[in-house]
Write a protein that holds these residues in place. Sequence first.
Motif, mmCIF file in Angstrom:
data_model
loop_
_atom_site.group_PDB
_atom_site.id
_atom_site.type_symbol
_atom_site.label_atom_id
_atom_site.label_comp_id
_atom_site.label_asym_id
_atom_site.label_seq_id
_atom_site.Cartn_x
_atom_site.Cartn_y
_atom_site.Cartn_z
ATOM 1 N N TYR A 16 70.492 -37.437 27.495
ATOM 2 C CA TYR A 16 70.534 -36.132 26.838
ATOM 3 C C TYR A 16 70.519 -36.308 25.319
ATOM 4 N N GLY A 17 69.611 -35.581 24.674
ATOM 5 C CA GLY A 17 69.499 -35.666 23.224
ATOM 6 C C GLY A 17 68.928 -34.387 22.657
ATOM 7 N N ASN A 18 68.539 -34.429 21.403
ATOM 8 C CA ASN A 18 68.048 -33.244 20.715
ATOM 9 C C ASN A 18 66.765 -32.697 21.355
ATOM 10 N N GLU A 19 65.909 -33.602 21.833
ATOM 11 C CA GLU A 19 64.650 -33.160 22.443
ATOM 12 C C GLU A 19 64.904 -32.321 23.691
ATOM 13 N N ASN A 20 65.869 -32.745 24.510
ATOM 14 C CA ASN A 20 66.194 -31.981 25.713
ATOM 15 C C ASN A 20 66.877 -30.664 25.372
ATOM 16 N N ALA A 21 67.676 -30.660 24.320
ATOM 17 C CA ALA A 21 68.308 -29.419 23.878
ATOM 18 C C ALA A 21 67.267 -28.412 23.417
ATOM 19 N N GLN A 22 66.217 -28.888 22.733
ATOM 20 C CA GLN A 22 65.138 -28.007 22.292
ATOM 21 C C GLN A 22 64.352 -27.453 23.475
ATOM 22 N N LEU A 23 64.118 -28.282 24.497
ATOM 23 C CA LEU A 23 63.424 -27.831 25.704
ATOM 24 C C LEU A 23 64.233 -26.754 26.412
ATOM 25 N N ASP A 24 65.531 -26.958 26.483
ATOM 26 C CA ASP A 24 66.443 -25.964 27.066
ATOM 27 C C ASP A 24 66.322 -24.642 26.322
ATOM 28 N N LYS A 25 66.334 -24.691 24.984
ATOM 29 C CA LYS A 25 66.262 -23.476 24.175
ATOM 30 C C LYS A 25 64.920 -22.764 24.344
ATOM 31 N N ARG A 26 63.817 -23.519 24.343
ATOM 32 C CA ARG A 26 62.495 -22.904 24.510
ATOM 33 C C ARG A 26 62.369 -22.215 25.868
ATOM 34 N N THR A 27 62.959 -22.820 26.894
ATOM 35 C CA THR A 27 62.921 -22.210 28.230
ATOM 36 C C THR A 27 63.658 -20.884 28.240
ATOM 37 N N ARG A 28 64.866 -20.879 27.695
ATOM 38 C CA ARG A 28 65.662 -19.645 27.661
ATOM 39 C C ARG A 28 64.979 -18.577 26.804
ATOM 40 N N ASP A 29 64.388 -18.985 25.695
ATOM 41 C CA ASP A 29 63.683 -18.020 24.832
ATOM 42 C C ASP A 29 62.481 -17.426 25.559
ATOM 43 N N SER A 30 61.754 -18.237 26.326
ATOM 44 C CA SER A 30 60.595 -17.747 27.072
ATOM 45 C C SER A 30 61.013 -16.678 28.079
ATOM 46 N N ILE A 31 62.085 -16.951 28.791
ATOM 47 C CA ILE A 31 62.564 -15.992 29.786
ATOM 48 C C ILE A 31 62.989 -14.693 29.111
ATOM 49 N N THR A 32 63.672 -14.802 27.972
ATOM 50 C CA THR A 32 64.127 -13.610 27.245
ATOM 51 C C THR A 32 62.948 -12.766 26.773
ATOM 52 N N ILE A 33 61.887 -13.411 26.270
ATOM 53 C CA ILE A 33 60.702 -12.675 25.816
ATOM 54 C C ILE A 33 60.081 -11.908 26.971
ATOM 55 N N ILE A 34 59.930 -12.560 28.130
ATOM 56 C CA ILE A 34 59.340 -11.892 29.292
ATOM 57 C C ILE A 34 60.214 -10.716 29.728
ATOM 58 N N GLN A 35 61.520 -10.885 29.728
ATOM 59 C CA GLN A 35 62.421 -9.780 30.073
ATOM 60 C C GLN A 35 62.236 -8.611 29.112
ATOM 61 N N ASP A 36 62.152 -8.902 27.816
ATOM 62 C CA ASP A 36 62.014 -7.841 26.811
ATOM 63 C C ASP A 36 60.686 -7.104 26.958
ATOM 64 N N ILE A 37 59.620 -7.855 27.205
ATOM 65 C CA ILE A 37 58.304 -7.223 27.340
ATOM 66 C C ILE A 37 58.263 -6.334 28.575
ATOM 67 N N PHE A 38 58.835 -6.818 29.666
ATOM 68 C CA PHE A 38 58.880 -6.017 30.883
ATOM 69 C C PHE A 38 59.651 -4.725 30.623
ATOM 70 N N SER A 39 60.754 -4.832 29.903
ATOM 71 C CA SER A 39 61.555 -3.639 29.603
ATOM 72 C C SER A 39 60.769 -2.645 28.754
ATOM 73 N N HIS A 40 60.023 -3.143 27.761
ATOM 74 C CA HIS A 40 59.185 -2.264 26.948
ATOM 75 C C HIS A 40 58.124 -1.576 27.795
ATOM 76 N N GLN A 41 57.550 -2.317 28.729
ATOM 77 C CA GLN A 41 56.442 -1.799 29.510
ATOM 78 C C GLN A 41 56.878 -0.717 30.494
#
Length: 272
Positions: free
Chosen positions: A86-111
């Motif tokens: 576990y290191g910074n690279e894996n932490a960044q991957l974790d964050k990008r995954t969560r951000d992707s899910i949040t964006i999709i949730q927000d777009i669905f809500s707008h739609q």
Amino acid sequence: WSARARMKAANSDIVITSHTMLQVHGEFIQQGVDGGLLGEFHHIIVDEAHSLERIVVDGSTLEVAPWELFQKINTITKGVERAGKYGNENAQLDKRTRDSITIIQDIFSHQVGRDLDMKEWGRQSIGLKQIWISGASASHAMALDAYENTLPPMLEDVWKGYTQLADDLSREVANMTTGRGKVNKAIAACRYLSRLFWLVGQSVTTRDGTCEGYGTTFAVFADGYVGRDMNGRDKQDIRLRAVPLDVSQFLKRNLWSKARSTTMISATLRDY
């Protein structure tokens, strides 16, 4: 028990199994596992063959809610930590995954609108491609900008990251004497997320919102559903679904072409 059953099947002359296990065997073959799940065979006889397509579609469908994705992320984190990677690279991957899910949730809500009652919210189902191309409305401008300019490259980083992480962990677990269980679970979660986010990313770059992959044609949707919060109250959430529209190539490549003959039997099949 599963390893013993698989060994017994591989050494048997005749194996009697369910449609579901036959579909899983095809998945193993598709993933490059020698002998698949049931071992090599020369002939396939499928009884009640009219139900096989539905079983294969159900078995090949990826359906997951955000909280389940976060659960898989936590499983990956535990496995990576157990492997000492576990290191910074894996932490960044974790964050990008969560951000992707949040964006999709927000777009669905707008739609679909944020003010729908729970009953109506649970009936919404929108192809991700449709969310992308339907954004003339000013109220959707911010969400669509994030979707078009931010989400696709982020999804590519995510699925490539999990593919690489699964390969790295597979090499590590081969040299481990203890703690393999957590690492193997992390590998499985990595491959699942890699597959899901690849399908999501591909679905928004094709003209009709479908994509070819994993031996079939998929359509990817975001569905509204009613979940529960920590206090047991109703909560609006979404579910990502990647549904195979055509499983004929999956069956052909991973089952029928591996046998000398295939016999389909059913009292309810139509005679055309």
